[in-house]
Design a protein around this motif. Structure first.
Motif, mmCIF file in Angstrom:
data_model
loop_
_atom_site.group_PDB
_atom_site.id
_atom_site.type_symbol
_atom_site.label_atom_id
_atom_site.label_comp_id
_atom_site.label_asym_id
_atom_site.label_seq_id
_atom_site.Cartn_x
_atom_site.Cartn_y
_atom_site.Cartn_z
ATOM 1 N N ALA A 1 0.270 -0.751 -0.147
ATOM 2 C CA ALA A 1 -0.302 0.376 0.212
ATOM 3 C C ALA A 1 0.397 1.084 -0.409
ATOM 4 O O ALA A 1 0.762 2.118 1.109
ATOM 5 C CB ALA A 1 -0.674 -0.581 1.404
ATOM 6 N N PRO A 2 1.872 1.929 -1.601
ATOM 7 C CA PRO A 2 2.379 2.652 -1.169
ATOM 8 C C PRO A 2 1.717 4.331 -1.364
ATOM 9 O O PRO A 2 0.035 3.854 -1.884
ATOM 10 C CB PRO A 2 3.696 2.620 -2.496
ATOM 11 C CG PRO A 2 2.460 1.728 -3.505
ATOM 12 C CD PRO A 2 1.814 0.678 -2.409
ATOM 13 N N GLU A 3 1.697 5.327 -0.795
ATOM 14 C CA GLU A 3 1.308 6.596 -1.339
ATOM 15 C C GLU A 3 -0.181 6.596 -1.025
ATOM 16 O O GLU A 3 -1.109 6.999 -2.217
ATOM 17 C CB GLU A 3 1.639 6.614 -2.715
ATOM 18 C CG GLU A 3 3.319 6.654 -3.079
ATOM 19 C CD GLU A 3 3.267 6.872 -4.131
ATOM 20 O OE1 GLU A 3 2.483 8.249 -5.427
ATOM 21 O OE2 GLU A 3 3.299 5.586 -5.570
ATOM 22 N N ASN A 4 -0.575 6.653 0.146
ATOM 23 C CA ASN A 4 -2.044 6.417 0.429
ATOM 24 C C ASN A 4 -1.694 7.706 2.103
ATOM 25 O O ASN A 4 -1.295 7.393 2.551
ATOM 26 C CB ASN A 4 -2.667 4.314 0.617
ATOM 27 C CG ASN A 4 -2.148 4.079 -0.741
ATOM 28 O OD1 ASN A 4 -3.583 4.399 -0.886
ATOM 29 N ND2 ASN A 4 -1.596 3.155 -0.143
ATOM 30 N N THR A 5 -3.457 7.841 2.092
ATOM 31 C CA THR A 5 -3.703 8.566 3.276
ATOM 32 C C THR A 5 -5.396 7.707 3.810
ATOM 33 O O THR A 5 -5.549 7.133 3.344
ATOM 34 C CB THR A 5 -4.187 9.422 2.768
ATOM 35 O OG1 THR A 5 -5.365 10.150 1.968
ATOM 36 C CG2 THR A 5 -2.778 10.415 2.562
ATOM 37 N N ASN A 6 -5.154 7.781 5.103
ATOM 38 C CA ASN A 6 -6.335 7.601 6.491
ATOM 39 C C ASN A 6 -6.543 6.243 5.747
ATOM 40 O O ASN A 6 -7.464 5.550 5.692
ATOM 41 C CB ASN A 6 -7.105 8.205 6.004
ATOM 42 C CG ASN A 6 -6.987 9.895 6.540
ATOM 43 O OD1 ASN A 6 -6.396 9.588 7.246
ATOM 44 N ND2 ASN A 6 -7.778 10.725 5.958
ATOM 45 N N ILE A 7 -5.335 5.410 5.592
ATOM 46 C CA ILE A 7 -5.681 3.554 5.573
ATOM 47 C C ILE A 7 -5.553 3.080 6.322
ATOM 48 O O ILE A 7 -4.965 2.780 7.225
ATOM 49 C CB ILE A 7 -4.938 2.990 4.008
ATOM 50 C CG1 ILE A 7 -4.641 4.096 2.716
ATOM 51 C CG2 ILE A 7 -5.145 1.576 4.079
ATOM 52 C CD1 ILE A 7 -5.872 3.704 2.308
#
Length: 700
Positions: free
Chosen positions: A345-351
């Motif tokens: 899960a690269p480059e994600n927010t609020n995962i």
């Protein structure tokens, strides 16, 4: 309980709509039905869809028609959903805040598989006492199977794996257990003689492969075999090893039909399109699966969607890949029997990745990144209450249980255990690693850490607190005497909390470390660390502070300062030490080592290793205790000629670098992850020690 509140609120966010639309999917359904009922009625065309893709199509159609005005739940019924390729999500599949789209299965029975079930398996040779079985394949079945590109996996081994009753089988190999060893390198990277005598394998050897640690005990990879010289007991590799070949290092051969001789092994006969295998002892071969799909779920540029109560199995790469996405929930999943990373899960927010069981995967558990380091914008990513075990079955090193990069991930209440290599990797800033339990890691690796970060002066603001690290040791070459046929490995070489290669600015507070490797906490030349209020029980080094080895390239760290805007107001406000001049940039300065409790079980009390300057650090108010021996210290005072090995602790204290520390029985009891005081007059009050909270570890 703060983390439980956070995760509860995160899940409730996905369930906050007043109304919701429901779709249903079942292996017994039909894609010609409308998906609006769990029960089929072919007269009215109502009932569950058969495939997940059909449910996805229905949601996209509803959104395109402008009818997306309520939350959507897709109920994934019990059964196995076989995928030939990944189910791909993008912005067309996104929900909205308070109007999320959830895919919810039935725990343990809603299975998403990238596998192909093998049938019509028969005895390969009835006269063979090994009971080799043979499963026929259609050539087209495997022609298009691919694994994810990985420079560490080379050679002609199959791109797929075989599982029997969900048990991972191993390619036919030699030796059947443990390792063989390099005797003498015949060139730098491709040829070597073998320490053990190889069997005289017959048949086609052109697809043989080695799994090898070529030059050390910290890095393994796979490469093909060009030729095997049985007369001279030598192997010629088809490509160069990444590290130079070195005597005594480990490898095994695999993907040899002639080596198919014990239970749990298999081989792909490409000429005859057959899978050959010897089943596990005591099993009935009622479920033989070949992994086929590269990935199972791919999410790109999507938001406000969630996946719960599902099982993902049998991919040749990562099971789940999500990138550039926001507010995605993975909750109460089981991910197992895959070749790659469980969740990439690269480059994600609020995962949010919570309450999952990740096990028996090939190259790591969870890899996640997000946030913006130049502006120190937080990612909001949360990894909470997951059980991650047996997470590096294919690549034994640099395949951690959890790896995070970027800014401000929260990794809390996870149980990480039974790994060949590192437990947690940290890259970046302001991450919180809290209340996790990590044990039995680094089982096949040297210079390895349960929690690891290194080699960058700008990785600051990270907090490692209230974790319980226990019972692991490492694996390293100890004795090498080729002339006398001696190669011996030992269970040593790992660290509990490993702040390597001058990484700086960490807070390590309130952790409990019991038998946590050869070194419980190591500061590898770093600066501005706060190592405080930890409980360490060990027969080896409790705290180890060094200046780095003589050949260490400090330019790596100096160059790291150029990669971030360290003079900006944002950075200087958060990390003011970066704006101050360094008295000696190769010395460990600015560190605080205080209020730690050290319980040595070493027979000589040998517990501490300090290479420190006479000023510039705060060391004191610690308690060190051995029930029957003096505490011993290796110390070297930088800039002077003062230093001793195995010096009594009082000798070390006489130099006034460490102050106000005591040598008394703390009356402290350790029961798992819980600390208690066993007497009313414990000296812990003298040093200001705080008892760690009792809610460390996974919530069942």
């Amino acid at each position: 309980m703060l983390s439980k509140l956070v995760i509860t609120l995160a899940i409730l966010t996905f369930c906050s709509a007043v109304t919701a639309k429901d779709f249903y999917v079942s292996p017994s359904g039909s894609d010609s039905l409308n998906g609006l009922s769990p029960s089929a009625n072919y007269w009215t065309k109502t009932g569950p869809f058969k495939t997940l893709a059909r449910a996805q199509q229905a949601i996209r159609k509803l959104k395109a028609a402008g009818k997306f005005n309520e939350a959507i739940t897709v109920h994934v019924g019990k059964g196995t959903y076989q995928l030939q390729s990944a189910l791909e999500f993008d912005d067309r599949d996104s929900g909205l805040p308070s109007q999320e789209i959830l895919w919810i299965g039935e725990k343990g029975t809603s299975i998403i598989s990238g596998g192909i079930t093998l049938k019509n398996c028969q005895p390969y040779n009835a006269a063979n006492p090994l009971q080799i079985l043979s499963c026929p394949l259609n050539a087209d079945t495997v022609a298009n199977i691919q694994r994810e590109n990985n420079h560490r996996i080379q050679g002609n081994s199959p791109a797929f794996e075989i599982f029997i009753n969900e048990r991972r089988m191993h390619l036919a190999r030699w030796p059947n257990e443990d390792w063989a060893h390099i005797k003498v390198p015949l060139d730098e990277n491709t040829r070597f003689s073998v320490f053990e005598k190889m069997p005289q394998f017959s048949g086609d050897l052109s697809n043989a492969q080695v799994h090898i640690f070529p030059g050390n005990d910290i890095y393994d990879h796979y490469t093909g075999v060009s030729t095997i010289d049985f007369v001279n007991n030598q192997i010629n590799l088809s490509s160069e090893t990444i590290y130079k070949l070195t005597s005594g290092r480990r490898f095994y051969l695999q993907n040899l039909e002639a080596a198919l001789d014990v239970q749990d092994e298999w081989f792909y006969d490409q000429t005859n399109n057959k899978i050959l295998f010897i089943p596990p002892i005591g099993t009935t071969q009622n479920n033989i699966v070949l992994s086929s799909a590269k990935n199972l779920l791919m999410i790109n540029d999507a938001s406000h969607i969630g996946f719960k109560n599902l099982t993902f199995r049998h991919s040749t790469g990562a099971a789940i890949r999500t990138q550039r996405s926001e507010s995605v929930l993975f909750d109460n999943l089981e991910i197992n029997n895959i070749a790659g990373t469980a969740i990439y899960a690269p480059e994600n927010t609020n995962i949010t990745i919570s309450n999952n069981h990740i096990h028996d995967v090939g190259t790591g558990g969870i890899l996640i990144s997000g946030g913006d380091r130049p502006t120190l914008t937080a990612s909001g990513n949360l990894i909470d209450n997951n059980h991650i075990d047996n997470y590096d079955a294919i690549l034994f090193t640099y395949s951690p249980g959890v790896s995070t990069n970027g800014v401000a991930s929260v990794i809390t209440h996870n149980l990480i255990e039974n790994g060949h290599g590192n437990g947690v990797f940290l890259y970046g800033n302001d991450h919180l690693i809290e209340k996790n339990e990590i044990s039995q890691v680094c089982q096949q690796s040297d210079d390895c850490g349960a929690i690891y970060s290194g080699r960058d002066w700008t990785y600051r603001g990270n907090i490692v607190r209230y974790n319980y690290l226990h019972d692991f040791s490492g694996y390293q070459l100890k004795t090498l005497d080729i002339a006398n046929n001696i190669i011996q490995y030992t269970r040593e070489g790992t660290r509990g909390i490993y702040l390597d290669d001058a990484v700086s600015g960490f807070t390590v507070f309130g952790n409990i470390l019991v038998n946590a490797g050869s070194i419980s906490i190591q500061l590898g030349g770093g600066r501005d660390h706060h190592i405080e209020n930890n409980v360490i029980k060990t027969s080896t080094y409790a705290i180890y502070i060094d200046q780095r080895f003589g050949s260490y390239n400090w330019d790596n760290n100096r160059d790291s300062l150029k990669t971030m805007p360290i003079t900006s107001s944002v950075w200087l406000t958060k990390y003011p030490e970066l704006g101050a001049p360094m008295a000696h940039d190769t010395w460990p300065e600015g560190n605080s080592i205080q209020r730690n409790v050290i319980l040595s079980t070493n027979s000589l009390g040998y517990s501490l290793f300090y290479v420190l300057p006479p000023q510039g650090n705060t060391v004191g108010n610690n308690l060190a205790w051995h029930a029957s021996s003096d505490i011993r210290v290796y110390y070297q005072i930088l800039g002077t000629f003062i230093g001793k090995n195995r010096a009594p602790w009082r000798d070390w204290l006489s130099h006034s670098i460490e102050n106000n520390s005591i040598n008394e029985d703390p009356c402290l009891n350790i029961s798992g992850s819980k600390i208690s005081i066993g007497c009313t007059n414990s000296p812990l009050s003298k040093i200001g020690f705080q008892i760690p909270p009792s809610d460390i570890g996974i919530f069942q």
